[in-house]
Write a protein that holds these residues in place. Structure first.
Motif, short mmCIF file in Angstrom:
data_model
loop_
_atom_site.label_atom_id
_atom_site.label_comp_id
_atom_site.label_asym_id
_atom_site.label_seq_id
_atom_site.Cartn_x
_atom_site.Cartn_y
_atom_site.Cartn_z
N PRO A 39 0.90 24.29 28.27
CA PRO A 39 0.21 23.11 27.73
C PRO A 39 -1.24 23.40 27.32
CG PRO A 39 1.45 22.52 29.69
CD PRO A 39 1.49 24.02 29.58
N ALA A 40 -1.93 24.23 28.09
CA ALA A 40 -3.32 24.57 27.75
C ALA A 40 -3.35 25.36 26.44
CB ALA A 40 -3.96 25.37 28.87
N LEU A 41 -2.43 26.30 26.29
CA LEU A 41 -2.36 27.09 25.07
C LEU A 41 -2.03 26.20 23.87
CD1 LEU A 41 -2.30 29.78 23.52
CD2 LEU A 41 0.07 30.05 24.27
N PHE A 42 -1.05 25.33 24.04
CA PHE A 42 -0.66 24.43 22.96
C PHE A 42 -1.81 23.51 22.57
CE2 PHE A 42 1.33 20.36 21.61
CZ PHE A 42 1.87 20.81 20.42
N GLY A 43 -2.48 22.92 23.55
CA GLY A 43 -3.60 22.04 23.28
C GLY A 43 -4.74 22.75 22.56
N LEU A 44 -5.04 23.96 22.99
CA LEU A 44 -6.09 24.74 22.34
C LEU A 44 -5.73 25.01 20.89
CD1 LEU A 44 -8.72 26.41 22.51
CD2 LEU A 44 -7.31 28.33 23.23
#
Length: 160
Positions: A39-44
């Motif tokens: 999720p952090a990668l996707f959000g970034l």
């Protein structure tokens, strides 16, 4: 010498992009702590699509280093775990891991079993560098697959 360290830290800090945060989340999620980095990668990437490859590589590096920590924890816990290694399931799993060797670390990307797999590879005294290489390959494949799939499912102004 101090100058290049400052430059490196400045490059990695980029607060507007969050690459350091992504690295830390990916690192912690590869240890035995329950945390997901996708999720952090996707959000970034939704906020900064031009960072596709840097973000993928930073997440892979953090997750691989976290896997190396799990491997080291397994290496150090060998004597403690030896007391409990006599169940049939445990013996079959150990036999499989010993036969496959470091290549089993390709599966380190799997949820639930991937992180403990790195620890067990260390516990079995599998060679560190081959395990690290296979971890990196598996984790890179996971991040690429998951990110491309999420970006395909949730499009919107993205190109890489």
């Amino acid at each position: 010498m101090e100058n290049w360290i400052t430059q490196l830290l400045t490059l990695l800090a980029l607060p507007e992009y969050g690459l350091v945060t992504l690295f830390l989340i990916a690192f912690v999620s590869a240890t035995l702590l329950p945390l997901g980095s996708e999720p952090a990668l996707f959000g970034l990437l939704k906020l900064n699509p031009e960072l596709f490859w840097p973000a993928i590589l930073v997440a892979t590096a953090g997750n691989t280093l976290g896997g190396a920590v799990s491997w080291a924890m397994g290496w150090e816990s060998h004597k403690l775990i030896d007391k409990y290694r006599h169940s049939d399931t445990h013996l079959r799993a150990l036999d499989w891991l010993e036969r496959i060797g470091p290549r089993a670390c390709l599966l380190s990307w799997l949820p639930v079993i991937g992180d403990p797999l790195c620890a067990v590879a260390g516990w079995l005294r599998q060679p560190f560098w081959p395990c690290l290489l296979y971890m990196a390959i598996g984790k890179l494949a996971r991040y690429l697959t998951m990110t491309v799939a999420l970006l395909w499912l949730f499009p919107g102004g993205f190109s890489f």
